[in-house]
Design a protein around this motif. Sequence first.
Motif, PDB file in Angstrom:
ATOM      1  N   ALA A 204      32.684  48.320  49.239  1.00  0.00           N
ATOM      2  CA  ALA A 204      31.769  47.742  48.249  1.00  0.00           C
ATOM      3  C   ALA A 204      30.359  47.569  48.818  1.00  0.00           C
ATOM      4  O   ALA A 204      30.157  46.852  49.803  1.00  0.00           O
ATOM      5  CB  ALA A 204      32.296  46.392  47.771  1.00  0.00           C
ATOM      6  N   ASP A 216      28.259  48.237  42.453  1.00  0.00           N
ATOM      7  CA  ASP A 216      29.079  47.642  41.395  1.00  0.00           C
ATOM      8  C   ASP A 216      29.071  48.502  40.138  1.00  0.00           C
ATOM      9  O   ASP A 216      30.105  48.636  39.459  1.00  0.00           O
ATOM     10  CB  ASP A 216      28.579  46.234  41.065  1.00  0.00           C
ATOM     11  N   LEU A 219      31.492  51.237  40.731  1.00  0.00           N
ATOM     12  CA  LEU A 219      32.868  50.725  40.652  1.00  0.00           C
ATOM     13  C   LEU A 219      33.325  50.616  39.211  1.00  0.00           C
ATOM     14  O   LEU A 219      34.434  51.045  38.850  1.00  0.00           O
ATOM     15  CB  LEU A 219      32.983  49.363  41.345  1.00  0.00           C
ATOM     16  N   VAL A 231      39.742  51.176  49.116  1.00  0.00           N
ATOM     17  CA  VAL A 231      38.805  50.553  50.039  1.00  0.00           C
ATOM     18  C   VAL A 231      39.016  51.050  51.464  1.00  0.00           C
ATOM     19  O   VAL A 231      40.141  51.104  51.973  1.00  0.00           O
ATOM     20  CB  VAL A 231      38.932  49.020  49.979  1.00  0.00           C
ATOM     21  N   HIS A 253      36.330  42.753  50.579  1.00  0.00           N
ATOM     22  CA  HIS A 253      36.013  43.991  49.861  1.00  0.00           C
ATOM     23  C   HIS A 253      37.073  44.313  48.813  1.00  0.00           C
ATOM     24  O   HIS A 253      36.740  44.718  47.685  1.00  0.00           O
ATOM     25  CB  HIS A 253      35.867  45.152  50.847  1.00  0.00           C
ATOM     26  N   VAL A 257      36.184  44.534  44.790  1.00  0.00           N
ATOM     27  CA  VAL A 257      36.460  45.694  43.942  1.00  0.00           C
ATOM     28  C   VAL A 257      37.383  45.296  42.791  1.00  0.00           C
ATOM     29  O   VAL A 257      37.186  45.719  41.645  1.00  0.00           O
ATOM     30  CB  VAL A 257      37.073  46.847  44.765  1.00  0.00           C
ATOM     31  N   VAL A 266      42.044  49.290  42.081  1.00  0.00           N
ATOM     32  CA  VAL A 266      41.759  49.144  43.507  1.00  0.00           C
ATOM     33  C   VAL A 266      42.980  49.548  44.317  1.00  0.00           C
ATOM     34  O   VAL A 266      44.122  49.299  43.916  1.00  0.00           O
ATOM     35  CB  VAL A 266      41.304  47.698  43.844  1.00  0.00           C
TER      36      VAL A 266
END
Length: 345
Positions: A204, A216, A219, A231, A253, A257, A266
């Motif tokens: 992230a 972001d 994401l 990740v 992180h 996410v 994720v």
Amino acid sequence: MSVELHRRAVVADAHNDLLMAVVERPPSRWAAFFAERWLPQLRDGGVDLQVLPVFVDDRLRPEGALRQTLRMIECAHVVAEGNAGAVRLCVDGAQIDRALAEDRIALVLALESMPGLDASVELLPTLYRLGVRIGSIAHWGRTPLADGSGEDATGGRLTRAGVAVVREMERLGMLFDVSHLGVRGVEHVLELATRPVLATHSSARALRDHHRNLTDDQLRAIAATGGVVCVNFFPPFLAADPAGYTVDRLADHLAHVADVAGIEHVGLGPDFVHEVLRDVTPPCCEDLGYGDIDPLAALPGLTGPRGLPLVTEALLARGFGADDVVRVLGGNVLRLLRAELGRPR
């Protein structure tokens, strides 16, 4: 509770470069070396699904890239055939489910940056026939298909050949991987995508402002395609200061996410390069373009797959419920691969 939960979850690792180490051995040793060095680690870490990227280092580019790509793909097949009781090379969701039901580790082949392809998009079906099901089109620098994140200052989007690769991958039933792609390239892929997009090993950017991480907005956009962000565990992508190279920072992180993209989007993309690079350096990877980042950095206890139960422990300590932990450990990646791999348009 964490040990039992980790054991019953499907654990999916979306990025482990172990083929780089295996292929450096004589071909007669490929299957045995995997069985001796890597299989015990995967078993101890509870790994049920392992994505195997094909990465070709700079010394073989461009002239030897396709040859090395084919050698690494053949290596994966030899590993699977020589360890048939423990692993299976899978090309679709049904084969993954069969491997899991038989307590075998499901292996899925991926291409990292496609140096062997160059701009020859017509070779993608050939690589698909050999079992490749995931692909990215850049690493740190520029390729004939796109700019990697190390070239963000160029503002480069995908080339015409890069656009053709996205379309051909979607036609074949291959998942597109945006990890390593430059920021404008990620935007371009998300404009083009009609199928879910995967990030196999990206963290992230809101928590660590590094070009290898995702913003972001990215994401959320990946989640909107139905994709998954896995990740990266590589410490310099998690924190700027070595004091932050901790499992707790990794949990930061993962939680970020999950908060931004949604818990169903994720997963884990460990990128356990520590042992791989120690095993193949020199001559491989002496200059990865990392600048002052130590390419051998690793989280305490997470230098390899054996440490993966620490992630379950950290997520539970963070307040994740058991069902959400199961999603993050591999449920989300499994769902995506079941739905998309090998499904032609």
